[in-house]
Write an enzyme that holds these catalytic residues in place. Sequence first.
Site, PDB file in Angstrom:
ATOM      1  CG  ASP A  34      65.993  -0.049 -36.438  1.00  0.00           C
ATOM      2  OD1 ASP A  34      65.158   0.593 -35.357  1.00  0.00           O
ATOM      3  OD2 ASP A  34      65.354  -0.832 -36.800  1.00  0.00           O
ATOM      4  CB  CYS A  74      61.034  -0.900 -38.115  1.00  0.00           C
ATOM      5  SG  CYS A  74      62.094  -1.016 -36.569  1.00  0.00           S
ATOM      6  CE  LYS A 122      64.965  -3.047 -39.541  1.00  0.00           C
ATOM      7  NZ  LYS A 122      65.038  -3.119 -37.917  1.00  0.00           N
ATOM      8  CG  HIS A 245      47.300   9.458 -21.680  1.00  0.00           C
ATOM      9  ND1 HIS A 245      46.878   8.271 -22.786  1.00  0.00           N
ATOM     10  CD2 HIS A 245      46.526  10.434 -21.892  1.00  0.00           C
ATOM     11  CE1 HIS A 245      45.967   8.835 -23.416  1.00  0.00           C
ATOM     12  NE2 HIS A 245      45.712  10.004 -23.102  1.00  0.00           N
ATOM     13  CG  ASP A 307      63.747   3.123 -37.641  1.00  0.00           C
ATOM     14  OD1 ASP A 307      64.548   3.536 -36.952  1.00  0.00           O
ATOM     15  OD2 ASP A 307      63.575   1.849 -37.837  1.00  0.00           O
ATOM     16  CG  HIS A 308      62.014   3.953 -34.610  1.00  0.00           C
ATOM     17  ND1 HIS A 308      62.762   3.483 -33.535  1.00  0.00           N
ATOM     18  CD2 HIS A 308      61.660   3.084 -35.262  1.00  0.00           C
ATOM     19  CE1 HIS A 308      62.887   2.370 -33.637  1.00  0.00           C
ATOM     20  NE2 HIS A 308      62.343   2.036 -34.876  1.00  0.00           N
TER      21      HIS A 308
END
Length: 529
Positions: A34, A74, A122, A245, A307-308
């Site tokens: 994760d 997630c 998880k 931004h 996941d990222h």
Amino acid sequence: MNASVFALIFLLQICCQCNCQNVTRPNIVMVMSDAFDGRLSFDPGSKVVQLPYINYLRELGSTFLNAYTNSPICCPSRAAMWSGQFVHLTQSWNNFKCLDENTTTWMDLLEKSGYLTNMIGKLDYISGSHSVSNRIEAWTRDVQFLLRQEGRPVPELVGNMSTVKIMRKDWQNTDEATRWIRQTAASSHQPFALYLGLNLPHPYKTESLGPIAGGSTFRTSPYWLKKVSSELITVPKWLPMAAMHPVDYYSTVTKNCSGVFTEEEVVSIRAFYYAMCAEADAMLGQVISALRQTGLLSNTVVIFTADHGELAMEHRQFYKMSMFEGSSHVPLLIMGPGLMSGLQVNQLVSLVDLYPTVLDMAGVSQVGSLSGHSLLPLMSKSSAFSKKQHPDWVLSEYHGCNVNASTYMLRSEQWKYITYADGLSVSPQLFDLTLDKDEIHNVVHKFPDVQAHLDKLLRSIVDYPQVSAAVHIYNKKAFGAWRRSLGKNYSHVIANLRWHVDWQNDVIANERAVDEWLEKSNDNECLLL
């Protein structure tokens, strides 16, 4: 030959065929971490921290240099991986709204085809999880106020040089996975599929902020910190707040990163994050060791991914929820029988590709249409697999908290195109990652033809203005239903969520802003259930 003898011979033939099939069908083990920055899985990022088991996979397997999450948070990200479908197709809008429990995953199909399966740790892809604060922040992101929703990112040193197990829950799950390999998988005549989900290197909850706090503490011990080459830690470039931004500005404020940070603080946070990655790598190593010691490794496909990523103070942010590289770029390393060793794959890929890839490896037919494409042809030693062209783009989208507009990212060639909402109300961003790896220079106005081409391509993949409108309606509907369910307790409950420090400064003004937001647009009738 009598009937009983014939039947016995027939059964023996069937048994032999099944055993031969099981020998040729590989075992499949996936370790999904994760918040692991994919750039650490290859040079030059891999030099900053010792990751011996990721390096092992890199040397004996294939490393995908351009692997991306389909949503940098997630639950939606994992929903895409498990379903093989883009986020907008499953309407996995935030950490609360993801897949239904009866969704068919690739693990389900493996089990139906004769695999012995187990999922440990998880999972986080089914709707209904995560905190109330998290879902409320997603639902109300259109409200015109800025609230600090996270704790300030901080490092925390614990233990000493002999303190190895910091994330105890992950170690317990890793121990369970390795016991299952030794005690169950090793004695089975079936091919097996094992999934291990880790929490690391996701930041820990900041306990001083109470039970509803988010994860803003980077915790490690001297043992793991020693694995980090501090002299190689870079200090990320930041734009001035006024030059950001507007969506990035919103994220910086809601992530509590708009205050003053010394260079020492930034370097320390990044060092602690890398050390947490080293601890996660050791868990991967424990799984690989169990496979090797049981003699299973030679017929097992091992996949490591996440996941990222984690921004770790890049772009004046921590956490994920961003299309910048630190957040959206994930590791993807695959090693196994019949796969090439030491291969570095430049092809753009994403997590939805894992569903068809796993099925392809197991010889299982796909069910329905998928967003992803099998990666097996890109790394197989065999020429028997179809060399069907993989798309030259990847899509990622985000609809959750800490970002005040639905966000869409298209990667193609050297370009990263990021657009928002309906494509008109918020200005887009365009980065040339060949010349601007830090993603500091938005060149959307310099290359209007590129922007037009990429926007046309994106719209051919997803009608993103329509998706943004659907998310907007969902947010209002969900928040309105939640608010009505509380009745007279609403003011008390919402004032005590994790944003309470800012909210309580002016409860009346903020409640009025929410009321105006609920009543403002034409889709308000959707709330009248």
